[in-house]
Design an enzyme around this catalytic site. Sequence first.
Site, PDB file in Angstrom:
ATOM      1  N   HIS A 163       0.889  -1.245   0.042  1.00  0.00           N
ATOM      2  CA  HIS A 163       0.134   0.039   0.040  1.00  0.00           C
ATOM      3  C   HIS A 163       0.930   1.297  -0.102  1.00  0.00           C
ATOM      4  O   HIS A 163       1.884   1.181   0.591  1.00  0.00           O
ATOM      5  CB  HIS A 163      -0.812  -0.047   1.253  1.00  0.00           C
ATOM      6  CG  HIS A 163      -1.940  -1.076   1.033  1.00  0.00           C
ATOM      7  ND1 HIS A 163      -3.216  -0.714   1.175  1.00  0.00           N
ATOM      8  CD2 HIS A 163      -1.852  -2.378   0.935  1.00  0.00           C
ATOM      9  CE1 HIS A 163      -4.162  -1.654   1.050  1.00  0.00           C
ATOM     10  NE2 HIS A 163      -3.408  -2.583   0.697  1.00  0.00           N
ATOM     11  N   LYS A 182     -13.402   4.797   7.346  1.00  0.00           N
ATOM     12  CA  LYS A 182     -13.710   5.687   6.363  1.00  0.00           C
ATOM     13  C   LYS A 182     -15.301   6.025   6.125  1.00  0.00           C
ATOM     14  O   LYS A 182     -15.857   6.770   6.210  1.00  0.00           O
ATOM     15  CB  LYS A 182     -13.022   5.618   5.117  1.00  0.00           C
ATOM     16  CG  LYS A 182     -13.601   6.631   4.069  1.00  0.00           C
ATOM     17  CD  LYS A 182     -12.680   6.358   2.722  1.00  0.00           C
ATOM     18  CE  LYS A 182     -12.825   5.129   2.103  1.00  0.00           C
ATOM     19  NZ  LYS A 182     -14.106   5.326   1.248  1.00  0.00           N
TER      20      LYS A 182
END
Length: 904
Positions: A151, A570
């Site tokens: 990532h 999120k």
Amino acid sequence: MNEYRSSLVFATPDVPLRDDVRRLGALVGDLLAEQVSADFLEEIERIRTTAIARRESDTPPAGLLSLLEGREPRAAEALVRAFSTYFQVVNIAERVHRIRRRRDYQRSGTDTPQPEGLHDALRRLKAQGVTLDELSEWLPRIDVEPVFTAHPTEAVRRALLEKEQLMVASLVDNLDGMRTPNERATDAARFRMALTASWQTADSSPVRPTVEDEREHVGFYLTQVLYRVIPVMYETLEHAIEETYGSTLALPRLLRFGTWVGGDMDGNPNVDAHTIAGTLDAQRRAVLDRYLNELWQLASLLSQSTTLVAVSPALSAQLERYQALLPDAAARSRPRHGDMPYRLLNDLMRARLQATLDDADGAYAAPAELEHDLQLILDSLEVNKGLHAGWFAVRRLLWRVRSFGFHLARLDVRQESSVHARAVADALGQADWDSQDATHRAGLLGPYASGEQALPQVDDEGNARLDAVFAALADARTRHGADALGSYIISMAHNRADVLTVLALARRGGLVDDAGAVPLDIVPLFETVDDLRGGTGTVQDLLADPVYRQHLRARGDTQMVMLGYSDSGKDGGIAASRWGLQRAQVELLEAAAELGVRLTFFHGRGGSIVRGGGKTTRALDAAPRGSVDGRLRVTEQGEVIHRKYGIRALALRSLEQMTGAVLLSSLRPRAPEPREDAWRPVMDLVAERSTVAYRGFVGAPDFMQYFRLATPIDVIERMTLGSRPSRRLGQDAALSNLRAIPWVFAWSQARAVIPGWYGVGSGLQAAVEAGHEDSLREMAQDWPFFRTFLDDIAMVLSKGDLNIAELFSRLAGPLHARFFPRIRDELALTKHWVKTLLGQRSLLQHDPRLALSIRLRNPYIDPISVLQVDLLQRWRATDGEDEELLRALVACVNGVAQGVQNTG
């Protein structure tokens, strides 16, 4: 003395750290004077003292802004890099201090081992009544697997990481109390050389890294660090068992490693069948090369002559077999080593390994054959007075082969559920596939998933790409063995149809064994709040499906489920995410147990607290009872890899902490807490009201416009941090389409860290208003889950700065007045209740070492942040076209990331 100054007092064990920080800080000053100018150093000092004064008075950064605004891009970049260099040496000093403290514990000879180590874990287990026999029964069930991912959160380039290692090595050498003055001077010169070379190296690469670059990056940690420390971990555990129980145990393999690099296709068009095959080949070459080199080194030790010492009959018999199998190699080796049987066998083992590397005749069929040869040598040495004549070194290689095999790390493959769904819809000619009921879709997929019918081939790019992937996995299984392949992970999994789809596609791609089964562990990833809530129903449906249950029986009736910490945060805020993950584990365990399936959780944790980061030991202590059960599979991302595995001593400590925590959680899980039944509804309320507040904020009209103006997200999107785009291709800039990593990264840069706390205060306030304040205080005191949650929020709040966040917010123009007051009010509410429930006057009062670390850095982060605001405003005025301003902004991003010690 004011609060800020008093917070910088070092405890006695940390005085050497203070001395290192002062000494290295002075060295940075010398560097700046030499590489830039004495005037530049004076300017840095003026800015630094202004920043400290601002911190002491807790005032808005107006004075800093007047000092910093309007600078030329190159001058601004130099200033940022100066403060970043300070962070660099402080970070290094702290890592080396961890090594110093570890050695202090090991030298002390007291009855108090270092907390969270293997000795500590075993002593605690024995104190709780765990016998040696019970430990022996449990050890084969232990399976710890860190999984390295690519990532885009590592904001430090490889060239700089390597120089950091040189600096660390010089400081570690300097810990030796026997060093002479000349040797210490040499250590200092080595440090200065690496530091100066770092200063002269650009902070970021001008091009985005490729998948191959990322593979090399992760491979560095696997082959250069972990390869070296794995045997030491087992030796430490053996010593701890003997010291604790007065006896030894034969240890099974407890650790292995996984990787997503080269296999994570989710949102990354650069990953495909070719990168899967290329990664497996590269990893095979890397680990076999290490074995060949180590065998070469062993040859010098294993020089025993038959005229002086005997060897075992089993080893002699193996030697005869190999001379017949490899006559050419034997003919080359026999004249030189004919009277040295160990060395002769070593030569032939190297010939077999080379044949394995070259896919030639005489190759090892599997790692077990190499293990067998090494065990033969160990057994022969043991019975022929060779325990002190090479046995130790041979066993170290054996531990490495057991841990890394011929594959180095298991490769996972990941793809999003919608990609599979589109492929199946095209194959079946059903344009309305997504709108059909999930149960109906699962019924249609059954015959294809079972192999009763063949899923039609379709000549389109999506289907061809997936067919190639499954064909590559089938080929890899044949070429590299089943151990080289990890799991196939379905991101954004919503229902059992998503899993059956993969089963059907795998069959069509040719991934079928001789028994007609699909030899693949298919793992649904639940990553939104709604999917976590519905995950139990999905797994129940899946395990009750006769087609999938038949598949699962062939996989040993073991199902893995991956839990996503990033997107759930999120989606619904950190309180809903944490509580949703906790509840999901409890409910999933119960559902699987009822259906006779052993469930394994794969934790998709990120680097920051927002994305599930933090100490593994505390996370396991807070995990639901029975959720570990001997197994820990967890992602290690971005800067976490460097922080935990960048230095051998710290990598060893990380492995020991994980293994010890798994042993404690599994053999003696925390006793049930009767009050949890009463606490769960309280936590339900906290999570629910927190989500309402969070979604009300991020879902407000014009929020995404505010986000893009009040954070440097536009700079982050231009940075070359990883091979994967910041949002899924072909989708707009809505929050749901933005990846969690840049979302968190942007808010961390803006010093508001919204995802790490927003809504928590509202949730806690709602629970208090409902009459649950006493329960909340009990939860904070006695419930590890809730206590860990509050501690993590406190840490996030400590890393933020409301005054600087306001500077960023003002970049949003009229939107500032609409959004920032809500941030300010929610922050005040959250701080109030976190401190109140923890019984603390200040954040992190319970963790003075962490508080010191953060406060040590803040006055140096602040100038970079203030400068970043000024540069961002000027860069946007050019419509993002001024490359010099962008380069200075990238330096700011790197500097803040080093200062706060996490990115996304």
